[in-house]
Write a protein that holds these residues in place. Structure first.
Motif, PDB file in Angstrom:
ATOM      1  N   VAL A   1      -3.502  12.798   0.188  1.00 61.92           N
ATOM      2  CA  VAL A   1      -3.536  11.820   1.280  1.00 61.92           C
ATOM      3  C   VAL A   1      -3.004  10.473   0.818  1.00 61.92           C
ATOM      4  O   VAL A   1      -2.171   9.848   1.496  1.00 61.92           O
ATOM      5  N   PHE A   2      -3.459  10.006  -0.341  1.00 62.77           N
ATOM      6  CA  PHE A   2      -3.040   8.674  -0.796  1.00 62.77           C
ATOM      7  C   PHE A   2      -1.584   8.661  -1.257  1.00 62.77           C
ATOM      8  O   PHE A   2      -0.816   7.763  -0.890  1.00 62.77           O
ATOM      9  N   PHE A   3      -1.188   9.629  -2.069  1.00 61.56           N
ATOM     10  CA  PHE A   3       0.184   9.601  -2.581  1.00 61.56           C
ATOM     11  C   PHE A   3       1.212   9.951  -1.505  1.00 61.56           C
ATOM     12  O   PHE A   3       2.377   9.547  -1.614  1.00 61.56           O
ATOM     13  N   SER A   4       0.808  10.666  -0.467  1.00 63.82           N
ATOM     14  CA  SER A   4       1.720  10.922   0.648  1.00 63.82           C
ATOM     15  C   SER A   4       1.660   9.796   1.667  1.00 63.82           C
ATOM     16  O   SER A   4       2.284   9.905   2.728  1.00 63.82           O
ATOM     17  N   SER A   5       0.926   8.739   1.342  1.00 63.75           N
ATOM     18  CA  SER A   5       0.783   7.596   2.244  1.00 63.75           C
ATOM     19  C   SER A   5       0.332   8.063   3.622  1.00 63.75           C
ATOM     20  O   SER A   5       0.918   7.742   4.648  1.00 63.75           O
TER      21      SER A   5
ATOM     22  N   PHE B   1       3.313  -5.954  -1.758  1.00 62.76           N
ATOM     23  CA  PHE B   1       3.249  -4.568  -1.296  1.00 62.76           C
ATOM     24  C   PHE B   1       2.204  -4.409  -0.187  1.00 62.76           C
ATOM     25  O   PHE B   1       2.434  -3.702   0.799  1.00 62.76           O
ATOM     26  N   ALA B   2       1.043  -5.046  -0.378  1.00 61.64           N
ATOM     27  CA  ALA B   2       0.000  -4.972   0.648  1.00 61.64           C
ATOM     28  C   ALA B   2       0.473  -5.608   1.951  1.00 61.64           C
ATOM     29  O   ALA B   2       0.204  -5.100   3.044  1.00 61.64           O
ATOM     30  N   ASP B   3       1.187  -6.719   1.843  1.00 57.41           N
ATOM     31  CA  ASP B   3       1.719  -7.393   3.023  1.00 57.41           C
ATOM     32  C   ASP B   3       2.712  -6.490   3.755  1.00 57.41           C
ATOM     33  O   ASP B   3       2.693  -6.378   4.987  1.00 57.41           O
ATOM     34  N   ASN B   4       3.568  -5.838   3.005  1.00 54.19           N
ATOM     35  CA  ASN B   4       4.542  -4.931   3.618  1.00 54.19           C
ATOM     36  C   ASN B   4       3.848  -3.756   4.295  1.00 54.19           C
ATOM     37  O   ASN B   4       4.269  -3.302   5.378  1.00 54.19           O
ATOM     38  N   LEU B   5       2.766  -3.256   3.678  1.00 52.35           N
ATOM     39  CA  LEU B   5       2.008  -2.156   4.275  1.00 52.35           C
ATOM     40  C   LEU B   5       1.392  -2.582   5.608  1.00 52.35           C
ATOM     41  O   LEU B   5       1.414  -1.830   6.593  1.00 52.35           O
ATOM     42  N   ILE B   6       0.858  -3.804   5.656  1.00 52.94           N
ATOM     43  CA  ILE B   6       0.252  -4.289   6.898  1.00 52.94           C
ATOM     44  C   ILE B   6       1.309  -4.482   7.978  1.00 52.94           C
ATOM     45  O   ILE B   6       1.123  -4.085   9.136  1.00 52.94           O
ATOM     46  N   ARG B   7       2.426  -5.068   7.610  1.00 49.75           N
ATOM     47  CA  ARG B   7       3.464  -5.378   8.601  1.00 49.75           C
ATOM     48  C   ARG B   7       4.144  -4.124   9.153  1.00 49.75           C
ATOM     49  O   ARG B   7       4.434  -4.030  10.349  1.00 49.75           O
ATOM     50  N   THR B   8       4.433  -3.165   8.270  1.00 52.37           N
ATOM     51  CA  THR B   8       5.233  -2.005   8.679  1.00 52.37           C
ATOM     52  C   THR B   8       4.408  -0.745   8.879  1.00 52.37           C
ATOM     53  O   THR B   8       4.882   0.212   9.493  1.00 52.37           O
ATOM     54  N   GLY B   9       3.187  -0.733   8.324  1.00 52.93           N
ATOM     55  CA  GLY B   9       2.375   0.474   8.404  1.00 52.93           C
ATOM     56  C   GLY B   9       2.813   1.552   7.444  1.00 52.93           C
ATOM     57  O   GLY B   9       2.349   2.695   7.524  1.00 52.93           O
ATOM     58  N   GLN B  10       3.693   1.207   6.502  1.00 56.57           N
ATOM     59  CA  GLN B  10       4.220   2.198   5.576  1.00 56.57           C
ATOM     60  C   GLN B  10       4.113   1.715   4.133  1.00 56.57           C
ATOM     61  O   GLN B  10       4.238   0.519   3.853  1.00 56.57           O
ATOM     62  N   TYR B  11       3.843   2.665   3.241  1.00 55.88           N
ATOM     63  CA  TYR B  11       3.900   2.390   1.807  1.00 55.88           C
ATOM     64  C   TYR B  11       4.470   3.632   1.139  1.00 55.88           C
ATOM     65  O   TYR B  11       4.002   4.751   1.375  1.00 55.88           O
ATOM     66  N   LYS B  12       5.483   3.443   0.332  1.00 52.16           N
ATOM     67  CA  LYS B  12       6.104   4.561  -0.373  1.00 52.16           C
ATOM     68  C   LYS B  12       5.902   4.381  -1.870  1.00 52.16           C
ATOM     69  O   LYS B  12       6.399   3.425  -2.461  1.00 52.16           O
ATOM     70  N   TYR B  13       5.166   5.306  -2.439  1.00 55.05           N
ATOM     71  CA  TYR B  13       4.877   5.230  -3.874  1.00 55.05           C
ATOM     72  C   TYR B  13       6.156   5.401  -4.686  1.00 55.05           C
ATOM     73  O   TYR B  13       6.939   6.329  -4.462  1.00 55.05           O
ATOM     74  N   ASP B  14       6.359   4.493  -5.620  1.00 55.57           N
ATOM     75  CA  ASP B  14       7.508   4.542  -6.518  1.00 55.57           C
ATOM     76  C   ASP B  14       6.975   4.802  -7.927  1.00 55.57           C
ATOM     77  O   ASP B  14       6.187   4.003  -8.444  1.00 55.57           O
ATOM     78  N   PRO B  15       7.352   5.882  -8.573  1.00 57.56           N
ATOM     79  CA  PRO B  15       6.785   6.220  -9.887  1.00 57.56           C
ATOM     80  C   PRO B  15       7.139   5.232 -10.989  1.00 57.56           C
ATOM     81  O   PRO B  15       6.562   5.291 -12.077  1.00 57.56           O
ATOM     82  N   THR B  16       8.082   4.328 -10.733  1.00 62.17           N
ATOM     83  CA  THR B  16       8.450   3.345 -11.761  1.00 62.17           C
ATOM     84  C   THR B  16       7.916   1.952 -11.444  1.00 62.17           C
ATOM     85  O   THR B  16       8.273   0.999 -12.111  1.00 62.17           O
ATOM     86  N   ASN B  17       7.056   1.850 -10.426  1.00 61.29           N
ATOM     87  CA  ASN B  17       6.758   0.510  -9.918  1.00 61.29           C
ATOM     88  C   ASN B  17       5.274   0.297  -9.628  1.00 61.29           C
ATOM     89  O   ASN B  17       4.737   0.827  -8.667  1.00 61.29           O
TER      90      ASN B  17
END
Length: 683
Positions: free
Chosen positions: A249-253, A39-55
């Motif tokens: 701020v955090f949960f809205s990424s 997940f951290a790698d994807n955040l760095i590469r794409t600049g996006q993180y989407k919180y998933d309530p099941t994950n």
């Protein structure tokens, strides 16, 4: 004297830091660590993180990892900041971040002096800094260390606000509470336990003084009114805005995913189901019997002493720590879902309770008028604390350094085998020699494969199906589990060769290698040094010399020596290594007759350690104390006799040893028993 004190303090700091940062990448990533890293790698590469309530919990872990990864990337590649470059996201940089958070957590004890006293602060710090469990999971890239830090921050902020009415303390408590809520779903439970513990503490201490329920309730009401009546309500509004701002701020990424804040509340239904039915259910006493008492004996004893001291002293701040400890224990004991890292949440209130208990005892000793009795009390307490502290050091060293991948420890929970390192090295070697590089197609059909996707995250053509596919034929590499072997073989026919690896104890992976890829290797990379045969003196007899030793290090004279014959079938069976008592060690020696010269791949599976020697050379070192693990090596053997020695040791628990071989171009099998010989004169 001051110089000596500062020297000792400096040495203590160096040791505490060293324990947390030493050899961080020696242990392979756990499944959860790898997913978090992905997940951290994807955040760095794409600049996006989407919180998933099941994950996999809240977003703070991934966002706090950004700066260390970017800095490491600059150091590693010697280039300017490139925020989309994940080269700096390594096992070491991830675990270094949680280690730093652990150090920040330990600094929090300095702020506890007004709450638990100077010596209470020292005790709480030392038993936390050298805690086997806390140290182990401070070297893990998971959320739990952040949960501890923010829980501690919420406690310290509220305590100092109630003590001094300083507004910054309230704001710090609001920020810590928000970050706790943004880290893990259990954060809300921890905040609830803190709140209930405070009310119970205020109510309980006048009740013990015999004031009755009504007067106790009135005393609590008067205390709260007196604390908050003179305060400007504006500071509570600001504190609420701080909490809401951090949460949003955090949960809205960072304002890119506006359903995240809503999902932060929707998460509790799936996580409630997870807590009740997850596959990780354990008995209510699991944490005490398995995780805390065997490893934190000293802290547990001091916590019990602290509880008794609080009962005698009867102060609200002491009772708060009692109820905080009991509330945390009750929650994690009642919830069926139990993983060992959750147990470290119990350690913080236990450490504070142990500290305040020691402080209360010291203050009580000061009131003793007879000096000799007072001195004996101080010495007795010092010896007790020192002894309890020393008890924790051996399990701390074993768990974190000498046996950090041994599943005899409950903390090593379904952990990845070291054999994964060999798997990743082989895949990288195959991709390089084939000329395909990071674009090589890898078909993964095994249902379980983490942490491999993190290690292979730069392989753009890696496909993770999680189930058998009929169109996998032709891929350079195919990764399946051993239960899928017959189905994969039916699809691939004879165009692939096979290597086997341990993903974790009891779960094995097959790497199917396209023969075209294997044949593209240069001879220098494939052919080890040739071992020429020896000419043993005759007469020889079938079998090997077997020696049994009472210890685990093959030391001293063997307690039993015998000739072990293998008339048919495999060389090693379970009954061949079974002994009455552990620890014990075994050694087989003699000659192995190689029927056809060529490259042979030997695989040694053992629980605990084992070593294989051919012609006096150590071929495989699978030594140490560990659960079932595999070590593999290829060797070029000429036809004829070669000296053979196999050593095995066991320190308790399961005893297992298997020796496999495979000549290049054939399938793997247990080494047959009819190719071993020894001197007849030795028997």
């Amino acid at each position: 004297m001051k110089r000596l004190i500062f020297t000792l303090l400096g040495l203590l700091v160096v040791i505490v830091v060293f324990l947390r940062v030493y050899n961080l990448d020696a242990r392979p990533l756990h499944n959860d660590e790898a997913v978090n890293g992905f997940f951290a790698d994807n955040l760095i590469r794409t600049g996006q993180y989407k919180y998933d309530p099941t994950n996999y919990h809240g977003p703070t872990l991934y966002y706090f990892q950004l700066i260390p990864s970017w800095v490491n990337g600059v150091i590693k590649k010697n280039i300017g900041f490139r925020f989309s470059d994940s080269a700096g996201l390594t096992v070491s940089s991830m675990r270094l971040t949680t280690a730093a958070v652990s150090l920040l957590f330990l600094l929090g004890f300095i702020a506890c002096r007004s709450a638990i006293g100077f010596w209470g602060m020292v005790i709480a710090f030392l038993f936390s800094a050298f805690s086997p469990n806390h140290l182990f999971f401070s070297r893990y890239f998971i959320h739990e260390i952040y949960v501890l830090l923010f829980t501690f921050g919420a406690y310290l902020g509220v305590f100092h606000f109630l003590s001094s009415k300083t507004t910054w303390s309230l704001y710090a408590a609001a920020a810590s509470s928000a970050l706790l809520f943004c880290t893990k779903e259990t954060g809300l439970v921890h905040l609830g336990i803190l709140g209930v513990s405070g009310l119970l503490a205020l109510f309980f201490y006048p009740l013990l003084e015999g004031q009755g329920f009504r007067r106790s309730f009135k005393k609590v009401s008067n205390f709260l009114v007196s604390r908050f009546r003179s305060l400007d309500m504006k500071i509570f509004v600001i504190a609420g805005l701080i909490f809401a701002g951090i949460w949003f701020v955090f949960f809205s990424s960072f304002f890119t995913h506006f359903s995240g804040p809503i999902d932060s509340f929707r998460a509790y239904l799936p996580w409630l189901k997870q807590g009740l039915h997850s596959g990780h259910e354990k008995p209510w006493d699991y944490f005490f019997l398995k995780v805390i008492w065997p490893y934190e004996t000293g802290l547990a004893v001091l916590s019990i002493i602290g509880l008794i001291a609080v009962f005698i002293r009867n102060e609200p701040k002491g009772w708060f720590l009692v109820f905080w400890s009991l509330g945390t224990w009750v929650f994690y004991s009642v919830v069926p879902y139990k993983t060992p890292w959750c147990g470290i949440n119990m350690l913080l209130p236990m450490a504070l309770l142990a500290g305040i208990g020691v402080q209360y005892i010291l203050e009580g000793l000061k009131r003793i008028p007879v000096l000799p009795i007072r001195k004996r009390g101080h010495w007795s307490l010092a010896m007790l604390v020192s002894g309890l502290f020393l008890i924790q050091l051996p399990p701390m060293i074993r768990l974190n350094f000498t046996e950090s991948t041994n599943e005899r420890h409950p903390q090593v929970y379904v952990h990845t085998s070291n054999d994964v390192f060999r798997l990743i090295e082989d895949i990288e070697r195959f991709s390089e020699k084939s000329g395909l590089g990071r674009e090589m197609l890898i078909q993964v059909v095994s249902p379980e494969y983490w942490p491999i996707p993190f290690y292979l995250r730069n392989y753009t053509s890696a496909k993770y199906w999680g189930e058998m596919k009929n169109d996998i034929s032709g891929a350079p590499l195919i990764l399946a589990n051993t239960q899928q072997r017959s189905a994969v073989r039916d699809v691939l026919a004879e165009s692939y060769s096979l290597e086997t690896y341990t993903l974790r104890p009891g779960y094995f992976l097959d790497l199917w290698i396209n023969n075209a890829v294997r044949e593209s290797f240069s001879p220098a990379t494939m052919v080890p040094d040739l071992l020429v045969p020896v000419r043993p003196p005759f007469p020889l007899t079938s079998g090997l010399k077997k020696e049994v030793f009472s210890g685990s290090n093959w030391e001293g004279l063997p307690i039993k020596t015998s000739l072990q014959r293998f008339s048919s079938g495999a060389f090693i069976r379970h009954t061949d290594i079974k002994q009455d008592n552990s620890p014990f060690s075994l050694r087989w020696s003699g000659f192995i007759r190689i029927p056809v010269g060529g490259i042979y791949r030997f695989a040694l599976d053992s629980d605990d350690g084992s070593k294989l020697f051919l012609d006096g050379q150590e071929i495989i070192d699978n030594g140490g104390v560990h659960s079932l693990e595999r070590s593999v090596r290829s060797v070029n053997l000429s036809a004829g006799y070669h000296t053979f020695e196999l050593k095995y040791m066991d320190v308790g628990g399961f005893s297992e040893l298997s020796l496999y071989w495979r000549r290049l171009g054939t399938k793997e099998e247990l080494v047959p028993g009819d190719i071993f010989f020894t001197y007849r004169s030795n028997m």
